[in-house]
Each structure stands twice: as structure tokens, then as C-alpha cells.
Design an enzyme around this catalytic site. Sequence first.
Site, PDB file in Angstrom:
ATOM      1  N   HIS A  31       9.547  -0.144   8.143  1.00 43.99           N
ATOM      2  CA  HIS A  31       8.742  -1.256   8.472  1.00 43.99           C
ATOM      3  C   HIS A  31       8.856  -2.496   7.327  1.00 43.99           C
ATOM      4  O   HIS A  31       9.306  -3.728   7.261  1.00 43.99           O
ATOM      5  CB  HIS A  31       7.397  -1.023   8.677  1.00 43.99           C
ATOM      6  CG  HIS A  31       7.041   0.025   9.724  1.00 43.99           C
ATOM      7  ND1 HIS A  31       7.411  -0.241  11.294  1.00 43.99           N
ATOM      8  CD2 HIS A  31       6.801   1.406   9.634  1.00 43.99           C
ATOM      9  CE1 HIS A  31       7.089   0.938  11.780  1.00 43.99           C
ATOM     10  NE2 HIS A  31       6.620   1.827  10.975  1.00 43.99           N
ATOM     11  N   ASP A  32       8.110  -1.945   5.951  1.00 39.91           N
ATOM     12  CA  ASP A  32       8.006  -3.075   4.888  1.00 39.91           C
ATOM     13  C   ASP A  32       9.087  -3.571   4.303  1.00 39.91           C
ATOM     14  O   ASP A  32       9.198  -4.821   4.009  1.00 39.91           O
ATOM     15  CB  ASP A  32       7.193  -2.224   3.933  1.00 39.91           C
ATOM     16  CG  ASP A  32       5.818  -1.922   4.432  1.00 39.91           C
ATOM     17  OD1 ASP A  32       5.598  -0.924   3.956  1.00 39.91           O
ATOM     18  OD2 ASP A  32       5.284  -2.515   5.481  1.00 39.91           O
ATOM     19  N   ASP A  72       0.867  -1.337  -0.253  1.00 39.67           N
ATOM     20  CA  ASP A  72       0.035  -0.077  -0.008  1.00 39.67           C
ATOM     21  C   ASP A  72       1.013   1.355   0.164  1.00 39.67           C
ATOM     22  O   ASP A  72       0.823   1.925   0.994  1.00 39.67           O
ATOM     23  CB  ASP A  72      -0.887   0.026   1.160  1.00 39.67           C
ATOM     24  CG  ASP A  72      -0.085  -0.026   2.442  1.00 39.67           C
ATOM     25  OD1 ASP A  72      -1.064   0.547   3.534  1.00 39.67           O
ATOM     26  OD2 ASP A  72       0.925  -0.654   2.641  1.00 39.67           O
ATOM     27  N   ASN A 124      -2.391   2.571   3.403  1.00 41.26           N
ATOM     28  CA  ASN A 124      -1.857   4.034   3.529  1.00 41.26           C
ATOM     29  C   ASN A 124      -2.770   5.017   3.205  1.00 41.26           C
ATOM     30  O   ASN A 124      -2.586   6.128   3.436  1.00 41.26           O
ATOM     31  CB  ASN A 124      -0.351   4.058   3.085  1.00 41.26           C
ATOM     32  CG  ASN A 124       0.633   3.342   4.079  1.00 41.26           C
ATOM     33  OD1 ASN A 124       0.179   3.333   5.331  1.00 41.26           O
ATOM     34  ND2 ASN A 124       1.491   2.835   3.561  1.00 41.26           N
ATOM     35  N   THR A 126       2.598  -6.051   2.548  1.00 37.45           N
ATOM     36  CA  THR A 126       3.181  -5.139   3.542  1.00 37.45           C
ATOM     37  C   THR A 126       2.311  -4.139   3.592  1.00 37.45           C
ATOM     38  O   THR A 126       2.794  -2.852   3.993  1.00 37.45           O
ATOM     39  CB  THR A 126       4.626  -4.364   2.759  1.00 37.45           C
ATOM     40  OG1 THR A 126       4.068  -3.669   1.548  1.00 37.45           O
ATOM     41  CG2 THR A 126       5.606  -5.540   2.662  1.00 37.45           C
ATOM     42  N   PHE A 159      -1.229  -0.711  12.295  1.00 30.97           N
ATOM     43  CA  PHE A 159      -2.075  -0.091  11.529  1.00 30.97           C
ATOM     44  C   PHE A 159      -2.604  -1.303  10.436  1.00 30.97           C
ATOM     45  O   PHE A 159      -3.565  -1.384  10.005  1.00 30.97           O
ATOM     46  CB  PHE A 159      -1.327   0.868  10.791  1.00 30.97           C
ATOM     47  CG  PHE A 159      -2.202   1.355   9.459  1.00 30.97           C
ATOM     48  CD1 PHE A 159      -1.855   1.052   8.065  1.00 30.97           C
ATOM     49  CD2 PHE A 159      -3.241   2.443   9.584  1.00 30.97           C
ATOM     50  CE1 PHE A 159      -2.537   1.692   7.192  1.00 30.97           C
ATOM     51  CE2 PHE A 159      -3.767   3.064   8.806  1.00 30.97           C
ATOM     52  CZ  PHE A 159      -3.455   2.602   7.276  1.00 30.97           C
ATOM     53  N   ASN A 160      -1.566  -2.097   9.899  1.00 28.12           N
ATOM     54  CA  ASN A 160      -1.919  -3.017   8.925  1.00 28.12           C
ATOM     55  C   ASN A 160      -3.112  -4.069   9.435  1.00 28.12           C
ATOM     56  O   ASN A 160      -4.139  -4.419   8.593  1.00 28.12           O
ATOM     57  CB  ASN A 160      -0.905  -3.498   8.249  1.00 28.12           C
ATOM     58  CG  ASN A 160      -0.029  -2.913   7.215  1.00 28.12           C
ATOM     59  OD1 ASN A 160      -0.415  -1.901   6.993  1.00 28.12           O
ATOM     60  ND2 ASN A 160       1.349  -3.501   7.292  1.00 28.12           N
ATOM     61  N   ASP A 212       6.446   1.106   1.929  1.00 30.21           N
ATOM     62  CA  ASP A 212       6.399   0.156   0.915  1.00 30.21           C
ATOM     63  C   ASP A 212       7.177   0.553  -0.475  1.00 30.21           C
ATOM     64  O   ASP A 212       7.746  -0.440  -1.048  1.00 30.21           O
ATOM     65  CB  ASP A 212       5.005   0.179   0.426  1.00 30.21           C
ATOM     66  CG  ASP A 212       3.826   0.202   1.367  1.00 30.21           C
ATOM     67  OD1 ASP A 212       3.686   0.929   2.255  1.00 30.21           O
ATOM     68  OD2 ASP A 212       3.376  -1.207   1.632  1.00 30.21           O
TER      69      ASP A 212
HETATM   70  O1  RIB Z   1       2.417  -0.086  10.892  1.00 33.51           O
HETATM   71  C1  RIB Z   1       3.253   0.003   9.820  1.00 33.51           C
HETATM   72  C2  RIB Z   1       2.498  -0.452   8.550  1.00 33.51           C
HETATM   73  O2  RIB Z   1       1.612   0.568   8.572  1.00 33.51           O
HETATM   74  C3  RIB Z   1       3.470  -0.346   7.362  1.00 33.51           C
HETATM   75  O3  RIB Z   1       3.314  -1.352   6.343  1.00 33.51           O
HETATM   76  C4  RIB Z   1       3.226   1.200   6.886  1.00 33.51           C
HETATM   77  O4  RIB Z   1       3.290   1.105   5.281  1.00 33.51           O
HETATM   78  C5  RIB Z   1       1.764   1.182   7.157  1.00 33.51           C
HETATM   79  O5  RIB Z   1       1.092   0.550   5.859  1.00 33.51           O
HETATM   80 CA    CA Z   2       2.637  -0.605   3.997  1.00 28.71          CA
END
Ligand code: RIB
Ligand code: CA
Length: 322
Positions: free
Chosen positions: A246-247, A20, A49, A133, A174-175, A25
Site C-alpha cells: 500500500h504505502d 506508521d 499500525n 502513509t 485503516f488509516n 511503511d
Molecule cells: O490500509 C492500509 C494502510 O494501513 C497502510 O498504510 C498500512 O501500513 C496500514 O497502516
Molecule cells: Ca502505513
Amino acid sequence: MGDGKAMQGTGRIPVVIDCDPGYDDAIALMLAAGCGQLEILAVTAVAGNGPVDSTYRNAARVLRFLGMDVPLGKGRAKPLLGYLVTSGAVHGKSAMDGVALPDPALPEVPPAAFDVLTKTLLDSPRKVLLVPTGPLTNVAVALLARPEIADKIERIIWMGGAIGKGNITPSAEFNAYVDPEAARVVFDSGLPVTMVGLDVTHKALIYPEQVEDLRGLGKAGELAAEILDRYSAAYKRRGFAGVPIHDAAAVAAAFEPGIIKTQRARVDVELSGEHTRGRTVVDLSVTTGREPNCDVAVDIDRERFVELLFSAIGNLGDSDEE
Ligand code: RIB
Ligand code: CA
């Protein structure tokens, strides 16, 4: 932990990335393209996102920069149930605000992520690593509608969830929060799943001086630095000394599994708690007696992660200009 089998002839590990974009990403796609160890069979965009129109367009922009002509699918506009929550406060209204990338010509009717994902997996002569991701909406839809794709998935390596506290709420990452039902589908699928959650991705930090070093690595380095300049703003506001990619941590684990330390555990996803919806409940101490269903990342070799990232960005050089 299965890390995918190198494709005959190419020596690379076949992967599909569901993302996303989203600043991190985009860096994850650059790492995947530049590491030289992955064969990206397809990319699919998921709402997260930003709205899926934005994440699809951003994925297309990054792939064009990378000079990569791979199938790109556009996912569902909403999570399995409920409404979409996006993260404009971090990634901006366009889901990648402030990143100057030319728009590629997009097809009149974008291919559906469902079609791209299922066709790529079913047509692959080898099992494929699936690296989501973002929220797991596209993956869950494909698993529910075409369960036979499971036979072609080597492992799902997901950036998402958290053992400890969340980031979109105190409870949820979040994801997972955007589509907890989809996350539950994946964790209940019986497939090998690696969860690369905030506990390790918050250690996958790039510091300001390293962003400057990246800037010197050709056009790809300039783009990565521009992305991280933007991404770090939100983390500076939260008191982070560096920006967590993160990703890219999940992508690094796809081709170098040893970069993370994992522990086998039961992961359940909270769906109904007023304050806990989207929480990945990770039973590390086996209190529930429930069957473990996940390899949960508990640590990451940050130095090695940074090394891999710099090497991949360096390999990209001026990318599609070459
Ligand atoms: O919490 C981090 C995640 O949430 C990452 O994948 C970032 O791109 C957002 O999507
Ligand atoms: Ca992401």
C-alpha cells in the site's frame, strides 16, 4: 497534478514522509531512499499500525539500516479524538514483528513530530511533497496549529481511504478509520491532495516468486523479502495471491505521478455513522455538486510499480554497510 519541484542543485524532489511502520511503511521508506529521485528532508512517526512508541522505534530502525541521518519525529500517542485502534493482527505486537533490525540509539527525549514537521516545512527553501502513509493525525495537528505550513506544501499524497470497500471495516480503510477527524482536516485544508486508496493499492501486489527475486538483491533485498514474508501472511489468510504494498504506491506516485491514474472528485469523511465511521465518501459521479477537493487514484500501472520497487531496492544494495 503537482509533483513537487526538483531541489535546486540536487535534482531531487523534497519530501517529508509521515508513517506508521508497519511492514509496508518500511518498504515505502526503502523505495523513497533507493529511488534516487527524492530528497527525504524528514520522517515523522504516527500511531497507527502500532502505538507510536513502536512506530517511532521501527522508523528509527529502518532509517538506521538505510544509513539515513534525517530528522525523525515522534507523533501523538492517540488520534485527534477517541482511542487508538492498531493493527497488531497484521503487523504484530511490535508493529513490525519478526523483522531482525538492530535498534538504533534513540534520543532520551524524542523530537516531537509536530516540531520536526513544521520546522522542516518552514525552513525548506522549496515547497515540499508531504507523503503520509498512516493515519493523518500528525499532519492535521500541524495544519491546525501552524496553518502557515500550507504555503510550503506542494501536495499531500496520502496512502489512505477507499472508493470502494474498506479493510478494517466493510466501510473504512485503516488509516482513515484510525483518525477520521484528521482526515477531514486534510481534505478540508484546500491543499492539493492525492488519495492513493485501497482501490489501487490492492493492485500494487508483489507475488511470492517476486519476493524470492527481491531476496537476491543484497542486504536490502533480503530485508525487503523478510518484511514481505511477514506481511504476506495476513494477506494469504484473506485469500490474496500477492501482498499489496500500500504505502510504497503512494511514494511511487510522489516521484512518478504517471504511475497512477487519478480523477478529480469530492471526498468527504464520515465521522459519525455507527457502521460507516472513517469511510471516505468519494463522489466520482459528481452527484453532490460539492466542490472537488482531491485527486483520487483510480488505477495504477502495476508493472511499472514493481519495476520501480526492484530498481530502488537494487540501488540500496547492502545499504548502510556500503
Ligand atoms: O490500509 C492500509 C494502510 O494501513 C497502510 O498504510 C498500512 O501500513 C496500514 O497502516
Ligand atoms: Ca502505513
